[in-house]
Design a protein around this motif. Structure first.
Motif, PDB file in Angstrom:
ATOM      1  N   PRO A 668       0.804  -1.238   0.000  1.00  0.00           N
ATOM      2  CA  PRO A 668       0.000   0.000   0.000  1.00  0.00           C
ATOM      3  C   PRO A 668       0.831   1.279   0.000  1.00  0.00           C
ATOM      4  O   PRO A 668       0.434   2.267  -0.606  1.00  0.00           O
ATOM      5  CB  PRO A 668      -0.831  -0.128   1.280  1.00  0.00           C
ATOM      6  CG  PRO A 668      -0.066  -1.081   2.142  1.00  0.00           C
ATOM      7  CD  PRO A 668       0.624  -2.022   1.219  1.00  0.00           C
ATOM      8  N   ILE A 669       1.982   1.263   0.650  1.00  0.00           N
ATOM      9  CA  ILE A 669       2.804   2.476   0.716  1.00  0.00           C
ATOM     10  C   ILE A 669       3.354   2.831  -0.658  1.00  0.00           C
ATOM     11  O   ILE A 669       3.395   4.006  -1.049  1.00  0.00           O
ATOM     12  CB  ILE A 669       3.955   2.280   1.724  1.00  0.00           C
ATOM     13  CG1 ILE A 669       3.390   2.095   3.139  1.00  0.00           C
ATOM     14  CG2 ILE A 669       4.931   3.443   1.680  1.00  0.00           C
ATOM     15  CD1 ILE A 669       4.447   1.844   4.188  1.00  0.00           C
ATOM     16  N   LEU A 800      -3.219   7.243   4.835  1.00  0.00           N
ATOM     17  CA  LEU A 800      -4.057   8.022   3.914  1.00  0.00           C
ATOM     18  C   LEU A 800      -3.345   9.247   3.377  1.00  0.00           C
ATOM     19  O   LEU A 800      -3.337   9.511   2.172  1.00  0.00           O
ATOM     20  CB  LEU A 800      -5.348   8.434   4.636  1.00  0.00           C
ATOM     21  CG  LEU A 800      -6.286   9.343   3.842  1.00  0.00           C
ATOM     22  CD1 LEU A 800      -6.896   8.582   2.675  1.00  0.00           C
ATOM     23  CD2 LEU A 800      -7.377   9.914   4.727  1.00  0.00           C
ATOM     24  N   THR A 801      -2.712  10.020   4.254  1.00  0.00           N
ATOM     25  CA  THR A 801      -2.208  11.330   3.871  1.00  0.00           C
ATOM     26  C   THR A 801      -1.146  11.247   2.784  1.00  0.00           C
ATOM     27  O   THR A 801      -1.270  11.864   1.730  1.00  0.00           O
ATOM     28  CB  THR A 801      -1.637  12.051   5.106  1.00  0.00           C
ATOM     29  OG1 THR A 801      -2.636  12.093   6.111  1.00  0.00           O
ATOM     30  CG2 THR A 801      -1.221  13.463   4.745  1.00  0.00           C
ATOM     31  N   ASP A 802      -0.113  10.475   3.018  1.00  0.00           N
ATOM     32  CA  ASP A 802       1.052  10.487   2.125  1.00  0.00           C
ATOM     33  C   ASP A 802       0.953   9.508   0.971  1.00  0.00           C
ATOM     34  O   ASP A 802       1.641   9.692  -0.043  1.00  0.00           O
ATOM     35  CB  ASP A 802       2.325  10.174   2.928  1.00  0.00           C
ATOM     36  CG  ASP A 802       2.603  11.224   3.973  1.00  0.00           C
ATOM     37  OD1 ASP A 802       2.228  12.385   3.733  1.00  0.00           O
ATOM     38  OD2 ASP A 802       3.169  10.883   5.031  1.00  0.00           O
ATOM     39  N   HIS A 803       0.101   8.503   1.078  1.00  0.00           N
ATOM     40  CA  HIS A 803       0.143   7.426   0.080  1.00  0.00           C
ATOM     41  C   HIS A 803      -1.153   7.243  -0.690  1.00  0.00           C
ATOM     42  O   HIS A 803      -1.170   6.478  -1.662  1.00  0.00           O
ATOM     43  CB  HIS A 803       0.521   6.112   0.759  1.00  0.00           C
ATOM     44  CG  HIS A 803       1.761   6.194   1.579  1.00  0.00           C
ATOM     45  ND1 HIS A 803       3.008   6.376   1.019  1.00  0.00           N
ATOM     46  CD2 HIS A 803       1.958   6.164   2.927  1.00  0.00           C
ATOM     47  CE1 HIS A 803       3.920   6.419   1.983  1.00  0.00           C
ATOM     48  NE2 HIS A 803       3.312   6.295   3.143  1.00  0.00           N
ATOM     49  N   ILE A 860      -5.228  11.660  12.169  1.00  0.00           N
ATOM     50  CA  ILE A 860      -4.419  12.706  12.805  1.00  0.00           C
ATOM     51  C   ILE A 860      -4.378  13.961  11.944  1.00  0.00           C
ATOM     52  O   ILE A 860      -4.472  15.078  12.442  1.00  0.00           O
ATOM     53  CB  ILE A 860      -2.990  12.171  13.064  1.00  0.00           C
ATOM     54  CG1 ILE A 860      -3.049  10.973  14.017  1.00  0.00           C
ATOM     55  CG2 ILE A 860      -2.093  13.263  13.627  1.00  0.00           C
ATOM     56  CD1 ILE A 860      -1.713  10.320  14.250  1.00  0.00           C
ATOM     57  N   SER A 861      -4.225  13.786  10.652  1.00  0.00           N
ATOM     58  CA  SER A 861      -4.089  14.929   9.741  1.00  0.00           C
ATOM     59  C   SER A 861      -5.411  15.370   9.153  1.00  0.00           C
ATOM     60  O   SER A 861      -5.456  15.874   8.033  1.00  0.00           O
ATOM     61  CB  SER A 861      -3.120  14.568   8.614  1.00  0.00           C
ATOM     62  OG  SER A 861      -3.566  13.407   7.924  1.00  0.00           O
ATOM     63  N   LEU A 862      -6.511  15.179   9.879  1.00  0.00           N
ATOM     64  CA  LEU A 862      -7.823  15.555   9.355  1.00  0.00           C
ATOM     65  C   LEU A 862      -7.943  17.050   9.046  1.00  0.00           C
ATOM     66  O   LEU A 862      -8.529  17.410   8.021  1.00  0.00           O
ATOM     67  CB  LEU A 862      -8.915  15.125  10.349  1.00  0.00           C
ATOM     68  CG  LEU A 862     -10.360  15.399   9.903  1.00  0.00           C
ATOM     69  CD1 LEU A 862     -10.677  14.664   8.616  1.00  0.00           C
ATOM     70  CD2 LEU A 862     -11.342  14.998  11.005  1.00  0.00           C
TER      71      LEU A 862
END
Length: 981
Positions: A668-669, A800-803, A860-862
């Motif tokens: 996934p990454i 979610l955020t980076d990938h 966390i990064s919502l």
């Protein structure tokens, strides 16, 4: 008239010297009614040839005429003049319509070669272009299937143009003829500018494209004449050939090639033109570099800037397609090339500086290695490295830039800043120390630390720490005790200041191609060697047996022999032809390499369908066992993304999406970002890009724990599903006509939408049924409480955020920057605006919405995700497309509703989330309320006429309710926040 055209000789076909007349005995004519041409034609001058061509000549007369015109010393047909122009017009308008079907045959190759010789000039090309326009004017409607004997057949003119312009020496031949037959320099310039107007200004390209549009598939073989990308490649090859001949013909040839190239840069297909016109320079050919550099130097300043921009894009293709281990050499060679191109030209140095600042797109979306090469080259120019870092700091610390510019642009700006800082530190430490103590740097870091977006603060912290590590002592260095700063991402950013690149040689670009081939061969050999070692021992060692003793067993009882029943069915016992029985049926693939082989074998129906049905399960099994999936994962993903349903298999699309989902779940990454990049930059169709977005969505939801819920969406059959199937079922080709094939992405979005709207509908029903105090509440029994599902583990929240999310939004940002803000506008680049279609825009917005919903409110990064997604939903291209396409409008409203729901706008007691929305997204809330109000007026107020419009009105009402809940509760806070904007 007959007395003037008397027979001069009764001999057979004879020829005299090259400069003398040609005598032909004619026995038949193409046109029976043609009686004005004598049986024997003897030409002494060009007027007799013109008279013969204008009066329906026979094939023999035509052959003699063309041969006489092609003989050197008879008549200079390529020299401009009234008589030559009239002869060329007669050949194009009279000879080509009647004789070209005969001349294109193999036994008339000489006549065809003579005809093309007479037309290889500016006058000939102009006459053919005028003829093609005339034919199109006479046939304004699509021709359909034009007849071969029709004199107004555009295919004939296209065939002549195709034969005339074959190869890369057309421009060189015409230029040499102009120099030979035209003595006046002014007339030479006029003729060449006319040729530039025909070829490089798009006159021939536009008319040929119009002609091809009026033809059916029979005329599509000449599509290169009307296809801009192919035509510009041909033109670039001809320009390069003309420039190479400058050593033989002098610098005037190089000037003419530069004039053609400068005009061709405005055609709009820059990539192919630059790749062919500067092929030697880009491939590291030293012998051709000086010539192509001289060609570039002869362009005007605007065209030089366009050419450098195109060369940089071609270098970026080299970085993205080459191996990482070769990037060091590629950086050295690219920096040397860029340095030579800029030379002592201030306007090109300023262009590189503005390109690095990336305020208007610039280097956004390019490879980091290319930016390192540009920074290495610009550092060799005195004072430009310091000038670049100061401009970057001003932009990096600008409050408007921090608040409104996409995160990907800010990341690229930070990376360039750190690369320049490390470069200046190695050139002159005192200058970097002065910059680090300046007010520009201090204000930039302060504004970054005060930003509301977490990623913007992170970039400020990592930039400040990196620069402080270079200029400050160990006890005075800037440090931050934040959880987000202790990550691998931080180490990667801080390592940028230590990268040391140098200007190399152009030979490094030439070595790249050879090294790539060697690396690939080494990798293939290593892989095959490892595969051999990984085979089981039993398959490598021969099976041997040792005979211990031979014993004879006597038995008189035949009942001890077991009796076996006859098989129920055997192919050999049937009445069918035994030769038609397939006894070599393929077995399911066991290894990933076998799966790739099966998928590539599209000509074998059994192997291909077997691979598709087993692809998902095989990838999932192998992903947790060994490194086989990791070794082949990119090749397998590329193959699956580009596959087509060759055999019209009913479950093919679902099996393909299930296999792509399995690939993403295996890595996934890596593969989440890979699929996001390929859905924008890969050479795929609209349907293939949509399926890639669907696969990303389903894989993310499975990571979030929604695998059981999405089983019906992916429709991946289990082994038990094959046991109990209906006895009477329609064939697949007829089942498609009666059953609507559901889109997994659309189904998932509909399910989520239903869950969000259900509480709103229940609340509305409660308001209509009376006071809440009169209602009874049912208490849950112990059995119902114990049977509740346990909370699922959401792995997507950390990935979610980076990938998944930001790779898609960053690609969309790059797309809007490079293709303009108009969703239907055309781009100056050769890439097509494929993401301006409503289908892909709808898929992208629903994908982002489902990703955000799957991650949930605990991400966390919502806040960063909310700001980024909200700005995309309210961006100009999306809103412009929503006004024209109802599916895009529905997707925008669904995205807004999901965004508000995830941020707690629809949950009782979520005061923290609602207050954060009012504080950080006040402007977006107000803008959303105003825009949704306009949508409500157009649907509910305008009485929607269809179910789709009613659905849009329902979504708009739900969004408006959620927005009003936040706005009414925190109205004072919103007024204060908006007053400070």
């Amino acid at each position: 008239m007959d007395s003037l055209l008397s027979i001069s000789s009764s001999k057979g076909v004879s020829e005299v010297s090259d400069a003398g007349p040609v005598e032909v005995l004619s026995s038949r004519h193409i046109k029976p009614e043609s009686t004005s041409i004598p049986t024997t034609t003897r030409f002494f001058d060009a007027k007799e040839v013109l008279h013969a061509l204008q009066n329906r000549p026979s094939l023999e007369t035509l052959s003699a005429s063309l041969k006489w015109l092609s003989k050197p010393g008879n008549f200079r047909i390529k020299a401009p003049g009234p008589l030559s122009t009239e002869i060329i017009a007669s050949i194009v308008n009279d000879v080509v319509p009647h004789f070209w079907p005969i001349l294109r045959e193999k036994n008339h190759s000489k006549e065809r070669r003579w005809l093309l010789y007479t037309l290889t000039s500016v006058s000939g090309l102009g006459a053919l272009l005028a003829r093609l326009k005339l034919v199109l004017r006479k046939n304004p409607s699509p021709v359909g299937s034009p007849k071969k004997d029709d004199i107004n057949d555009p295919i004939q003119v296209l065939e002549v143009l195709d034969a005339l312009q074959q190869g890369d020496t057309f421009l060189t031949t015409v230029w040499a003829d102009i120099q030979q037959f035209v003595q006046n320099p002014t007339q030479r310039t006029i003729l060449w500018k006319e040729l530039v107007s025909i070829l490089a200004s798009g006159r021939l390209l536009s008319v040929a494209a119009e002609a091809l549009n009026s033809l059916d598939s029979e005329g599509k073989q000449f599509s290169w004449l009307g296809e801009g990308s192919v035509f510009t490649k041909w033109l670039g090859e001809n320009i390069n050939t003309l420039a190479r001949n400058s050593k033989q013909h002098g610098m005037e040839a190089l000037n003419s090639a530069a004039l053609m190239l400068g005009k061709a840069l405005s055609l709009g297909y820059r990539d192919g033109l630059i790749a062919t016109a500067f092929h030697g320079m880009l491939s590291g050919d030293i012998t051709r570099h000086e010539m192509e550099l001289g060609l570039h130097n002869r362009l005007n300043s605007v065209d030089q800037t366009r050419a450098v921009s195109g060369i940089i894009l071609q270098l970026n293709h080299k970085f993205t397609s080459s191996k990482k281990v070769l990037h060091h050499r590629l950086i050295s060679g690219s920096s040397a090339l860029i340095k030579d191109l800029c030379g002592e030209k201030p306007h090109l140095k300023e262009f590189l500086l503005n390109w690095l600042i990336c305020d208007s797109g610039g280097c956004v979306g390019t490879d980091l290695g290319l930016r390192r090469a540009v920074i290495t080259a610009i550092s060799t120019f005195e004072g430009y490295a310091q000038k670049s870092i100061r401009k970057l700091l001003v932009q990096f610390g600008d409050k408007i830039h921090i608040q409104h510019v996409p995160i990907i642009v800010q990341e690229v700006c930070s990376q360039n800043l750190l690369l320049l800082a490390g470069r200046i530190f190695r050139l002159d430490r005192n200058q970097l120390h002065e910059i680090a103590r300046s007010s520009i740097f201090i204000n930039a870091i302060s504004n970054r630390l005060a930003a509301s977006v977490e990623r913007a603060r992170f970039l400020g912290m990592v930039t400040g720490m990196s620069v402080s590590e270079l200029v400050d002592s160990a006890d005075k260095r800037m440090k931050f005790s934040v959880d987000t700063i202790n990550s691998a991402d931080t180490d990667w950013y801080m390592a940028l200041t230590g990268i040391q690149d140098s200007v190399g040689s152009l030979k490094d670009l030439e070595i790249i191609s050879h090294d790539e081939e060697s690396v690939l061969s080494i990798k293939t050999t290593t892989t095959s060697r490892e595969t051999r070692h990984k085979q089981p021992v039993s398959s490598l060692t021969p099976v041997t047996s040792k005979i211990i003793a031979i014993e004879e067993i006597e038995s008189s009882d035949e009942d001890d022999i077991p009796h076996y029943q006859k098989p129920d069915s055997d192919a050999s016992d049937s009445d069918e032809d035994p030769t038609l029985i397939n006894r070599n049926k393929p077995t399911p693939p066991v290894y990933i390499r076998d799966l790739i082989t099966y998928l590539k074998d599209t000509e074998n129906h059994d192997r291909h369908t077997l691979a598709m049905s087993h692809a998902s399960s095989l990838i999932r099994r192998k992903s947790s066992y060994g490194t086989e999936v990791k070794d082949y994962i990119e090749d397998l993903a590329s193959l699956l993304c580009g596959l087509k349903d060759e055999y019209d298999i009913g479950e093919w699309q679902k099996q393909r999406i299930a296999a792509m989902v399995a690939i993403i779940l295996a890595e996934p990454i890596k593969m989440g970002k890979w699929f996001a990049d390929m859905s924008f930059s890969g050479d795929y169709s609209i349907a293939q890009r949509a399926s890639m977005l669907t696969a990303v969505t389903l894989a993310a939801r499975e990571l979030a724990g929604y695998a059981e819920e999405d089983t019906e969406l992916t429709n991946t059959p289990h082994i038990s599903d094959y046991k109990n199937f209906p006895s009477k079922q329609l064939p697949p080709k007829y089942e498609k006509l009666y059953l609507n094939a559901t889109d997994p992405l659309k189904s998932a979005a509909y399910n989520l939408e239903t869950k969000i709207l259900a509480p709103l509908a229940a609340s509305a029903a409660d308001r209509l049924t009376g006071p809440s105090i009169l209602k009874t509440r049912t208490f849950s029994s112990r059995l119902a409480v114990e049977s509740r599902k346990k909370p699922i583990t959401n792995k997507l929240a950390t990935l979610l955020t980076d990938h998944f999310f930001f790779p898609l939004t960053n690609r969309w940002r790059i797309y809007t920057l490079t293709h303009g803000t108009d969703p239907k506008g055309s781009s100056s680049s050769s890439s097509s605006n494929i993401f301006s279609t409503p289908l892909l825009q709808t898929h992208l917005l629903k994908t982002l919405s489902l990703l955000l919903a799957a991650a949930g409110p605990g991400t966390i990064s919502l806040p960063t995700l909310t700001t980024e997604f909200w700005s995309i939903l309210l961006s100009r291209p999306i809103l412009a497309a929503a006004r024209e396409a109802l599916p895009v409008l529905e997707a925008v409203l669904f995205g807004l509703l999901t965004l508000l729901e995830v941020n707690g706008a629809g949950v009782e007691g979520e005061d923290v989330s609602k207050r954060r929305l009012a504080e950080e997204c006040g402007e977006a809330l107000v803008e959303t309320r105003a825009w949704v109000g306009v949508v409500m007026e157009g649907t509910v107020g305008g009485r929607a006429a269809s179910k789709e419009e009613e659905r849009v009105g329902m979504l708009a009402a739900a969004v408006l309710i959620r927005v009003e809940e936040v706005v009414e509760r925190y109205q004072r806070l919103l007024i204060g926040a908006l007053a400070g904007v």
